[in-house]
Design an enzyme around this catalytic site. Sequence first.
Site, PDB file in Angstrom:
ATOM      1  N   GLU A 122      37.938  43.815  38.154  1.00 12.34           N
ATOM      2  CA  GLU A 122      39.451  44.165  38.858  1.00 12.34           C
ATOM      3  C   GLU A 122      39.128  45.294  39.751  1.00 12.34           C
ATOM      4  O   GLU A 122      40.162  45.950  39.805  1.00 12.34           O
ATOM      5  CB  GLU A 122      40.076  44.559  37.443  1.00 12.34           C
ATOM      6  CG  GLU A 122      40.458  43.264  36.552  1.00 12.34           C
ATOM      7  CD  GLU A 122      40.899  43.922  35.101  1.00 12.34           C
ATOM      8  OE1 GLU A 122      42.097  43.997  34.766  1.00 12.34           O
ATOM      9  OE2 GLU A 122      39.962  44.157  34.227  1.00 12.34           O
TER      10      GLU A 122
ATOM     11  N   SER B  24      42.016  39.695  32.111  1.00 12.22           N
ATOM     12  CA  SER B  24      42.409  38.886  33.319  1.00 12.22           C
ATOM     13  C   SER B  24      42.622  37.298  32.994  1.00 12.22           C
ATOM     14  O   SER B  24      42.278  36.654  33.647  1.00 12.22           O
ATOM     15  CB  SER B  24      41.572  38.880  34.697  1.00 12.22           C
ATOM     16  OG  SER B  24      41.291  40.457  34.896  1.00 12.22           O
TER      17      SER B  24
ATOM     18  N   TYR C  82      46.821  36.739  39.872  1.00 13.32           N
ATOM     19  CA  TYR C  82      46.166  37.516  41.166  1.00 13.32           C
ATOM     20  C   TYR C  82      46.355  36.344  42.391  1.00 13.32           C
ATOM     21  O   TYR C  82      46.395  37.099  43.502  1.00 13.32           O
ATOM     22  CB  TYR C  82      44.721  37.526  40.843  1.00 13.32           C
ATOM     23  CG  TYR C  82      44.675  38.946  39.781  1.00 13.32           C
ATOM     24  CD1 TYR C  82      45.002  40.123  39.839  1.00 13.32           C
ATOM     25  CD2 TYR C  82      43.938  38.434  38.589  1.00 13.32           C
ATOM     26  CE1 TYR C  82      44.878  40.897  38.936  1.00 13.32           C
ATOM     27  CE2 TYR C  82      43.588  39.477  37.536  1.00 13.32           C
ATOM     28  CZ  TYR C  82      44.269  40.721  37.702  1.00 13.32           C
ATOM     29  OH  TYR C  82      44.085  41.809  36.657  1.00 13.32           O
TER      30      TYR C  82
ATOM     31  N   ARG D  65      50.623  49.809  28.118  1.00 16.74           N
ATOM     32  CA  ARG D  65      51.820  48.603  28.114  1.00 16.74           C
ATOM     33  C   ARG D  65      51.487  47.776  26.984  1.00 16.74           C
ATOM     34  O   ARG D  65      50.207  47.225  26.938  1.00 16.74           O
ATOM     35  CB  ARG D  65      51.554  47.877  29.802  1.00 16.74           C
ATOM     36  CG  ARG D  65      52.717  47.639  30.242  1.00 16.74           C
ATOM     37  CD  ARG D  65      52.369  46.959  31.387  1.00 16.74           C
ATOM     38  NE  ARG D  65      51.760  45.597  30.993  1.00 16.74           N
ATOM     39  CZ  ARG D  65      50.959  45.100  31.636  1.00 16.74           C
ATOM     40  NH1 ARG D  65      50.346  45.419  32.836  1.00 16.74           N
ATOM     41  NH2 ARG D  65      50.430  43.844  31.255  1.00 16.74           N
TER      42      ARG D  65
ATOM     43  N   ASP E 209      51.917  44.069  25.605  1.00 17.76           N
ATOM     44  CA  ASP E 209      52.343  42.740  25.836  1.00 17.76           C
ATOM     45  C   ASP E 209      52.912  41.899  24.664  1.00 17.76           C
ATOM     46  O   ASP E 209      52.395  42.123  23.383  1.00 17.76           O
ATOM     47  CB  ASP E 209      51.324  41.960  26.478  1.00 17.76           C
ATOM     48  CG  ASP E 209      51.019  42.559  27.904  1.00 17.76           C
ATOM     49  OD1 ASP E 209      51.829  43.223  28.416  1.00 17.76           O
ATOM     50  OD2 ASP E 209      49.880  42.253  28.399  1.00 17.76           O
TER      51      ASP E 209
ATOM     52  N   GLU F 282      48.883  42.054  22.834  1.00 21.19           N
ATOM     53  CA  GLU F 282      47.819  42.917  23.206  1.00 21.19           C
ATOM     54  C   GLU F 282      48.156  44.180  23.651  1.00 21.19           C
ATOM     55  O   GLU F 282      49.277  44.365  24.279  1.00 21.19           O
ATOM     56  CB  GLU F 282      46.781  42.297  24.157  1.00 21.19           C
ATOM     57  CG  GLU F 282      47.396  41.760  25.615  1.00 21.19           C
ATOM     58  CD  GLU F 282      46.536  41.344  26.427  1.00 21.19           C
ATOM     59  OE1 GLU F 282      45.200  41.933  26.397  1.00 21.19           O
ATOM     60  OE2 GLU F 282      47.097  40.666  27.607  1.00 21.19           O
TER      61      GLU F 282
ATOM     62  N   ASN G 243      47.168  47.454  26.697  1.00 21.94           N
ATOM     63  CA  ASN G 243      46.602  47.371  27.927  1.00 21.94           C
ATOM     64  C   ASN G 243      46.659  49.292  27.939  1.00 21.94           C
ATOM     65  O   ASN G 243      47.832  49.515  28.437  1.00 21.94           O
ATOM     66  CB  ASN G 243      47.320  46.893  29.013  1.00 21.94           C
ATOM     67  CG  ASN G 243      46.744  46.978  30.347  1.00 21.94           C
ATOM     68  OD1 ASN G 243      45.749  47.711  30.613  1.00 21.94           O
ATOM     69  ND2 ASN G 243      46.889  45.912  31.057  1.00 21.94           N
TER      70      ASN G 243
ATOM     71  N   GLY H   7      47.987  48.495  35.668  1.00 23.74           N
ATOM     72  CA  GLY H   7      48.092  48.654  37.116  1.00 23.74           C
ATOM     73  C   GLY H   7      49.080  49.474  37.584  1.00 23.74           C
ATOM     74  O   GLY H   7      50.198  49.645  37.013  1.00 23.74           O
TER      75      GLY H   7
HETATM   76  N1  LIG Z   1      49.159  32.824  21.151  1.00 23.72           N
HETATM   77  C1  LIG Z   1      49.938  32.609  22.149  1.00 23.72           C
HETATM   78  N2  LIG Z   1      50.719  31.974  22.520  1.00 23.72           N
HETATM   79  C2  LIG Z   1      51.544  31.572  23.625  1.00 23.72           C
HETATM   80  N3  LIG Z   1      50.852  31.835  24.898  1.00 23.72           N
HETATM   81  C3  LIG Z   1      49.575  32.716  24.843  1.00 23.72           C
HETATM   82  C4  LIG Z   1      49.089  33.111  23.712  1.00 23.72           C
HETATM   83  N4  LIG Z   1      47.992  33.869  23.696  1.00 23.72           N
HETATM   84  C5  LIG Z   1      47.884  33.792  25.314  1.00 23.72           C
HETATM   85  N5  LIG Z   1      48.924  33.221  25.915  1.00 23.72           N
HETATM   86  C6  LIG Z   1      49.057  33.123  27.259  1.00 23.72           C
HETATM   87  O1  LIG Z   1      47.807  33.486  27.926  1.00 23.72           O
HETATM   88  C7  LIG Z   1      47.912  34.519  28.733  1.00 23.72           C
HETATM   89  C8  LIG Z   1      46.786  35.269  28.676  1.00 23.72           C
HETATM   90  O2  LIG Z   1      46.221  35.767  27.344  1.00 23.72           O
HETATM   91  P1  LIG Z   1      46.042  37.327  26.866  1.00 23.72           P
HETATM   92  O3  LIG Z   1      46.969  38.206  27.337  1.00 23.72           O
HETATM   93  O4  LIG Z   1      45.958  37.321  25.467  1.00 23.72           O
HETATM   94  O5  LIG Z   1      44.550  37.613  27.698  1.00 23.72           O
HETATM   95  P2  LIG Z   1      44.298  38.333  28.944  1.00 23.72           P
HETATM   96  O6  LIG Z   1      45.451  38.159  29.660  1.00 23.72           O
HETATM   97  O7  LIG Z   1      43.095  37.951  29.464  1.00 23.72           O
HETATM   98  O8  LIG Z   1      44.158  39.851  28.662  1.00 23.72           O
HETATM   99  P3  LIG Z   1      44.262  40.749  29.534  1.00 23.72           P
HETATM  100  O9  LIG Z   1      45.737  41.208  29.730  1.00 23.72           O
HETATM  101  O10 LIG Z   1      43.580  42.168  28.822  1.00 23.72           O
HETATM  102  O11 LIG Z   1      43.677  40.786  31.012  1.00 23.72           O
HETATM  103  C9  LIG Z   1      49.092  35.559  28.049  1.00 23.72           C
HETATM  104  O12 LIG Z   1      49.807  36.344  29.116  1.00 23.72           O
HETATM  105  C10 LIG Z   1      49.981  34.142  27.685  1.00 23.72           C
HETATM  106  O13 LIG Z   1      50.805  33.477  28.977  1.00 23.72           O
HETATM  107 MG   LIG Z   2      47.053  39.624  28.798  1.00 22.11          MG
END
Ligand SMILES: Nc1ncnc2c1ncn2[C@@H]1O[C@H](COP(=O)(O)OP(=O)(O)OP(=O)(O)O)[C@@H](O)[C@H]1O
Ligand SMILES: [Mg+2]
Length: 303
Positions: free
Chosen positions: A17, A145, A211, A250, A252, A265, A267, A271
């Site tokens: 990132e 990400s 992104y 933040r 989510d 989750e 953060n 950003g």
């Molecule tokens: N249990 C769930 N039900 C529905 N959608 C989900 C679920 N888990 C994840 N998602 C979708 O996938 C996306 C990414 O998952 P998550 O936020 O868990 O990981 P990440 O984005 O890789 O983590 P980070 O935000 O630390 O980069 C979420 O923003 C959401 O759109």
């Molecule tokens: Mg996420």
Amino acid sequence: MQNFGKVAVLAGGFSSEREVSLASGAAIVAALRSKGIDAHTFDPKETPLGELKAQGFQTAFNILHGTYGEDGAVQGALELLGIPYTGSGVTASAIGMDKYRSKLIWQALGLPVPEFAVLHDDSDFAEIERKLGLPMFVKPAAEGSSVGVVKVKEAGRLQTVYQELKHLQGEIIAERFVGGGEYSCPVLCGHALPSIRIIPATEFYDYEAKYNRNDTVYQCPSDLSEADEQLMRELAVRGAQAVGAQGCSRVDFLKDTDGKLYLLEINTLPGMTDHSLVPKSAAQVGMDFADLCIEILKTAHVG
Ligand SMILES: Nc1ncnc2c1ncn2[C@@H]1O[C@H](COP(=O)(O)OP(=O)(O)OP(=O)(O)O)[C@@H](O)[C@H]1O
Ligand SMILES: [Mg+2]
């Protein structure tokens, strides 16, 4: 105003990132300077962190993302150097990077998280599919990400997906699909800011949506009822407090089709480009980007 001395805006760094971090860093340096602060970008990839003292820096504004930036490593180094830094300390940063362990803490405190299972080589995959239902989400606990986040739709595929993901960072977790909407709620110094609704144009908020596309819709104020907005803010504050987050973070959220809210989750280093989520939310309560940067800078601490 407090005297922050020469301020290092830590940006860039070693993670994937890096580019986002540099963009946030440049916006922060400009904002702090507009407030008369002697701020400079400091990229630990280019200059060893140990140089901070020699270069006369007295305070660090950390906007490094990912590995070594928001996982507690740089925070530990700054503790040893005795340089006050913004945001979460070592423990909260490390926990926040780990989706599995932050969930465990939230669960223990009775905060709502989507039902999940940790996958192992000898897991009963059919049973997990039955229990969590389809579709479900599978993801590594310690990537970011959306790297390695997979939506599993077909029966019998879970084991294959697990095998494909197991080399990634952290435990591999399977999670119940929560499909009624995606939100994020900033927490600044223990107080929540207005929630934001995220509506990706892709099937879910994946790397592409984050992104490489500009068609994700962000709504702030979001579409939550007054009561749900209050609930989300309360859950965000409790969720951040539970992992020990400081400064700006933040949380989510996902909303289910029956309206129930779940913490997805946290953060601990969101950003800060001028189109990032936290500045959007702060603007709703009349706090412009430069004021927000000052509020965050005031949280600089050591120990
Ligand atoms: N249990 C769930 N039900 C529905 N959608 C989900 C679920 N888990 C994840 N998602 C979708 O996938 C996306 C990414 O998952 P998550 O936020 O868990 O990981 P990440 O984005 O890789 O983590 P980070 O935000 O630390 O980069 C979420 O923003 C959401 O759109
Ligand atoms: Mg996420």
